[in-house]
Design an enzyme around this catalytic site. Structure first.
Site, PDB file in Angstrom:
ATOM      1  N   ASP A  65      46.683  -8.719 -11.733  1.00  0.00           N
ATOM      2  CA  ASP A  65      45.280  -9.395 -12.000  1.00  0.00           C
ATOM      3  C   ASP A  65      44.677  -9.409 -11.342  1.00  0.00           C
ATOM      4  O   ASP A  65      42.732  -9.030 -11.594  1.00  0.00           O
ATOM      5  CB  ASP A  65      46.110 -10.495 -11.269  1.00  0.00           C
ATOM      6  CG  ASP A  65      46.906 -10.808  -9.714  1.00  0.00           C
ATOM      7  OD1 ASP A  65      47.436  -9.615  -9.450  1.00  0.00           O
ATOM      8  OD2 ASP A  65      47.303 -11.939  -9.179  1.00  0.00           O
TER       9      ASP A  65
ATOM     10  N   ASP B 230      43.008  -5.248  -4.603  1.00  0.00           N
ATOM     11  CA  ASP B 230      42.677  -5.252  -3.505  1.00  0.00           C
ATOM     12  C   ASP B 230      43.069  -4.656  -2.513  1.00  0.00           C
ATOM     13  O   ASP B 230      42.498  -3.831  -2.414  1.00  0.00           O
ATOM     14  CB  ASP B 230      43.119  -7.119  -2.992  1.00  0.00           C
ATOM     15  CG  ASP B 230      43.432  -7.649  -1.842  1.00  0.00           C
ATOM     16  OD1 ASP B 230      41.810  -7.162  -0.963  1.00  0.00           O
ATOM     17  OD2 ASP B 230      43.319  -8.488  -0.751  1.00  0.00           O
TER      18      ASP B 230
ATOM     19  N   ASP C 156      46.501 -17.093  -8.003  1.00  0.00           N
ATOM     20  CA  ASP C 156      47.359 -18.810  -7.338  1.00  0.00           C
ATOM     21  C   ASP C 156      46.424 -18.527  -5.627  1.00  0.00           C
ATOM     22  O   ASP C 156      46.301 -17.378  -5.468  1.00  0.00           O
ATOM     23  CB  ASP C 156      48.671 -18.701  -7.617  1.00  0.00           C
ATOM     24  CG  ASP C 156      49.164 -17.500  -6.441  1.00  0.00           C
ATOM     25  OD1 ASP C 156      49.324 -16.484  -6.799  1.00  0.00           O
ATOM     26  OD2 ASP C 156      50.511 -18.536  -4.996  1.00  0.00           O
TER      27      ASP C 156
HETATM   28  P1  IMP Z   1      46.860  -5.581  -3.199  1.00  0.00           P
HETATM   29  O1  IMP Z   1      48.167  -4.750  -2.543  1.00  0.00           O
HETATM   30  O2  IMP Z   1      45.812  -6.058  -1.953  1.00  0.00           O
HETATM   31  O3  IMP Z   1      46.028  -4.843  -3.881  1.00  0.00           O
HETATM   32  O4  IMP Z   1      47.308  -7.399  -4.065  1.00  0.00           O
HETATM   33  C1  IMP Z   1      46.477  -7.326  -4.961  1.00  0.00           C
HETATM   34  C2  IMP Z   1      47.580  -8.797  -5.221  1.00  0.00           C
HETATM   35  O5  IMP Z   1      47.309  -9.473  -3.886  1.00  0.00           O
HETATM   36  C3  IMP Z   1      47.440  -9.205  -6.652  1.00  0.00           C
HETATM   37  O6  IMP Z   1      48.711  -9.213  -7.459  1.00  0.00           O
HETATM   38  C4  IMP Z   1      47.545 -10.922  -5.963  1.00  0.00           C
HETATM   39  O7  IMP Z   1      48.604 -10.958  -6.079  1.00  0.00           O
HETATM   40  C5  IMP Z   1      46.760 -10.469  -4.679  1.00  0.00           C
HETATM   41  N1  IMP Z   1      45.631 -10.881  -4.435  1.00  0.00           N
HETATM   42  C6  IMP Z   1      44.758 -10.440  -3.793  1.00  0.00           C
HETATM   43  N2  IMP Z   1      43.417 -11.116  -3.084  1.00  0.00           N
HETATM   44  C7  IMP Z   1      43.423 -12.014  -4.542  1.00  0.00           C
HETATM   45  C8  IMP Z   1      43.085 -13.381  -4.873  1.00  0.00           C
HETATM   46  O8  IMP Z   1      41.598 -13.674  -3.832  1.00  0.00           O
HETATM   47  N3  IMP Z   1      43.279 -14.603  -5.248  1.00  0.00           N
HETATM   48  C9  IMP Z   1      44.795 -14.058  -5.655  1.00  0.00           C
HETATM   49  N4  IMP Z   1      45.497 -13.476  -5.537  1.00  0.00           N
HETATM   50  C10 IMP Z   1      45.271 -12.613  -5.083  1.00  0.00           C
END
Ligand code: IMP
Length: 467
Positions: free
Chosen positions: A390, A393, A449
Site C-alpha cells: 500500500d 513510509d 486504515d
Molecule cells: P514503513 O515500514 O515505515 O515503510 O511502513 C509501511 C507501512 O506503514 C505500510 O504498509 C502501512 O501499513 C503503514 N503506513 C505508513 N504510512 C501510512 C499512512 O499514511 N496510512 C496508513 N498506513 C500507513
C-alpha cells in the site's frame, strides 16, 4: 606477561562466568575483562558484521573512548590474517602496516598487539585483541591463554539461541548475524529514546552499531577541538543516523555540526531524525508521546477514485509491457494492498499469479523481531515476483520483506507501491513502480486504515489532527 598459575585462575573464573545463565553480552564481557586483567593490558572482543567485511568492537576493557570510536574496522586492512584464522603478534605498532589506525594506537599509548581468532567451526567470526602499553614479545603461554579465551568466546557465541537458529537453518555455523551482534554487545545508551530506536531496528533485523565513530570537525594545530559522534551506524546500509530529541537551540548547534561534517566527509551518508519525526515514528507503532493522539475524521480527499483509477491503469499498462511473455507472481502484503492489487490485476493484460503474506508490526511489546504471520503459499523459486504494498513510509517494512523474499531465490523481484512518502524515509528504499508520491501526512481509504478505520473509503484521504 603472567605465569601459568595466574592464567589458570583467570581461565577458571572466565569459564564459571560463561557457564552462568546471564545475557550473552555479560558472559563475553567477563572473558574480555579476564584477558585485560590477567595481561595487564587493554583488551577487546571484535566481531564481524553479517557482511563479513567489517568488524565491530563488541566488548572492550581499558581502551580509551576515542580509540573505540575510530569507526568500524575494515577486515582487509586491520590484522586481516587474524580473521583468516591466524594468530598475529605485533611488537611495534608504530612500524607495522597491518594496523588500520596507527596514529590513534600511538595516541592511546598502545605499543604491541596480540590478535587471536575466535573460530566457529572452520571460520573466524571475530578476534580477541590484547593491547599492551609496553613493548612486548608475546610468549607461547600468553598466546595459549588468549586462544583459550577466544575458544571460550566461541562457545558462548555458539550456545546463544540466535546463533543456533542460524546454524540449524544453514547447516553450518555462520558469522554472527544482526541479532547475535546485538546480543553480544554491551551498549550504554546515553538516552532512552536511543534504546527505543535500537529496538525498532532490531525488530526489522537491521544491523546497527552504537556510536562507532567520532568525526573530527575542527583542529587547533594537531589537537582536535570539535568532534561529532553520530548515534547509530547501520553497516548493511552504510548509513549513519543521528537522533535529535533535543531542545531547538541545541538542534541548531547540531545542524551546524552536521553541515560541517558533510563538507569535510562528503562520502559519509547520514540521516537526521528530528524529535517530531521520531515521535511520529514511535506513534506509528502505538508507542511514545504521540501515540494517544486521535484523529478526528477526514480532512480532505487527496486522490479521488477517478484519479486512482487512471493511475492504476497506467501502472498496469507499464507492468503488462515490462512482463510481456512472462507470468509474474504478484505478492500482496496484508492488508492495505487489497483494493490496489484487486484493481491492478484486473487492468493488467498478461496472465499473473497471486499470493499474499502478512507480517507482525512493531508494538514496543515483547516481540523482539518481526515475524511472518502469514507466509506465501506458492513457491517463488525461479519466478518473476512483484511485491504489492500500500505505502512505503520509513522503508523498514519493505527492506525487511525484500531481503526475506530474495533469500527464497526468485528469478527477479520488483516492488509496486500505491503510495510513496519519500520524505519520511529512514532507510534508503526505491520502489520500482509507484502510484503517487505524497507528503508526510497520514492517509486512509482505498484499503488504507488508521486504527483499522476508514479502509472502505473509495478515495485516498488525509485525516485531521494527525501529527
Ligand atoms: P514503513 O515500514 O515505515 O515503510 O511502513 C509501511 C507501512 O506503514 C505500510 O504498509 C502501512 O501499513 C503503514 N503506513 C505508513 N504510512 C501510512 C499512512 O499514511 N496510512 C496508513 N498506513 C500507513
Amino acid at each position: 606477561m603472567n605465569n601459568e598459575r595466574d592464567y589458570y585462575k583467570a581461565t577458571r573464573r572466565a569459564v564459571a562466568a560463561v557457564n552462568l545463565p546471564s545475557p550473552l553480552k555479560d558472559r563475553l564481557d567477563a572473558i574480555v575483562r579476564s584477558v585485560a586483567r590477567s595481561m595487564n593490558s587493554g583488551a577487546s572482543l571484535i566481531l564481524l558484521d553479517s557482511s563479513g567485511s567489517k568488524a565491530v568492537h563488541s566488548s572492550s576493557r581499558a581502551l580509551p573512548q576515542f580509540y573505540l570510536h575510530k569507526g568500524l574496522l575494515d577486515v582487509d586492512k586491520s590484522l586481516c590474517e587474524v580473521l583468516s584464522g591466524q594468530t598475529v603478534t605485533i611488537s611495534d605498532v608504530a612500524n607495522d602496516s597491518r594496523i588500520q589506525h596507527p596514529e590513534l594506537a600511538a595516541k592511546a599509548g598502545i605499543v604491541s598487539i596480540l590478535g587471536v581468532p575466535v573460530m566457529s567451526g572452520e571460520r573466524a567470526v571475530g578476534s580477541i585483541r590484547v593491547y599492551a602499553r609496553e613493548r612486548c614479545e608475546f610468549s607461547a603461554q600468553d598466546i595459549a591463554f588468549v586462544t583459550t579465551m577466544a575458544n571460550l568466546a566461541a562457545i558462548a557465541l555458539n550456545s546463544d539461541p540466535s546463533c543456533q537458529k542460524t546454524a540449524v537453518k544453514q547447516k553450518n555455523p555462520l558469522p554472527p548475524e544482526a541479532s547475535l551482534l546485538r546480543r553480544a554487545r554491551s551498549v550504554d545508551f546515553a538516552h532512552p529514546s536511543e534504546e527505543d530506536f535500537a529496538r525498532i531496528l532490531d525488530f526489522y533485523n537491521i544491523e546497527w552499531v552504537y556510536e562507532p565513530r567520532s568525526f573530527p570537525l575542527r583542529w587547533d594545530g594537531d589537537s582536535v577541538t570539535e568532534m561529532f559522534t553520530p548515534d547509530f551506524y547501520l553497516p548493511g546500509l552504510d548509513l549513519y543516523i543521528e537522533l535529535t530529541t533535543l531542545r531547538q537551540s541545541l538542534v541548531t548547534h547540531k545542524n551546524r555540526k552536521l553541515r560541517r561534517l558533510k563538507e569535510l566527509y562528503p562520502e559519509v551518508k547520514i540521516t537526521l531524525l528530528y524529535k517530531n519525526d521520531y515521535d511520529r515514528l514511535l506513534a506509528k507503532y502505538g508507542c511514545g508521546p504521540l501515540a494517544q493522539t486521535r484523529a478526528h475524521g477526514i480532512s480532505r480527499v487527496l486522490y479521488s477514485a477517478v484519479q486512482i483509477d487512471d493511475r492504476v491503469r497506467a501502472l498496469a499498462g507499464q507492468i503488462s509491457k515490462d512482463y510481456a511473455n512472462r507470468r509474474p507472481l504478484m505478492v500482496g502484503v496484508q492488508r492495505g494492498f487489497l483494493c490496489f492489487m484487486a484493481d491492478l490485476i484486473r487492468q493488467i493484460t498478461i496472465p499473473v499469479d497471486i499470493d499474499f503474506m502478512a507480517i507482525s508490526y512493531y508494538t514496543g511489546g515483547s516481540d523482539s523481531a518481526v515475524r511472518i504471520t502469514k507466509d506465501i503459499d506458492l513457491s517463488v523459486v525461479g519466478r518473476h515476483v512483484i511485491m504489492v504494498e500500500d505505502i512505503v513510509d520509513t522503508g523498514l517494512t519493505l527492506t525487511f520483506l525484500v531481503d526475506w523474499l530474495r533469500e527464497r531465490n526468485p528469478r527477479s523481484l520488483k516492488v509496486c507501491a500505491l503510495l510513496d512518502k519519500r520524505k519520511r524515509r529512514l532507510v534508503p528504499f526505491e520502489a520500482d513502480y509507484v502510484g503517487f508520491t505524497i507528503d508526510d501526512g497520514f492517509v486512509v481509504g482505498y484499503g488504507l486504515d488508521f486504527d483499522e478505520k476508514s479502509r472502505f473509503l473509495p478515495d485516498i484521504c488525509t485525516i485531521k489532527n494527525h501529527n
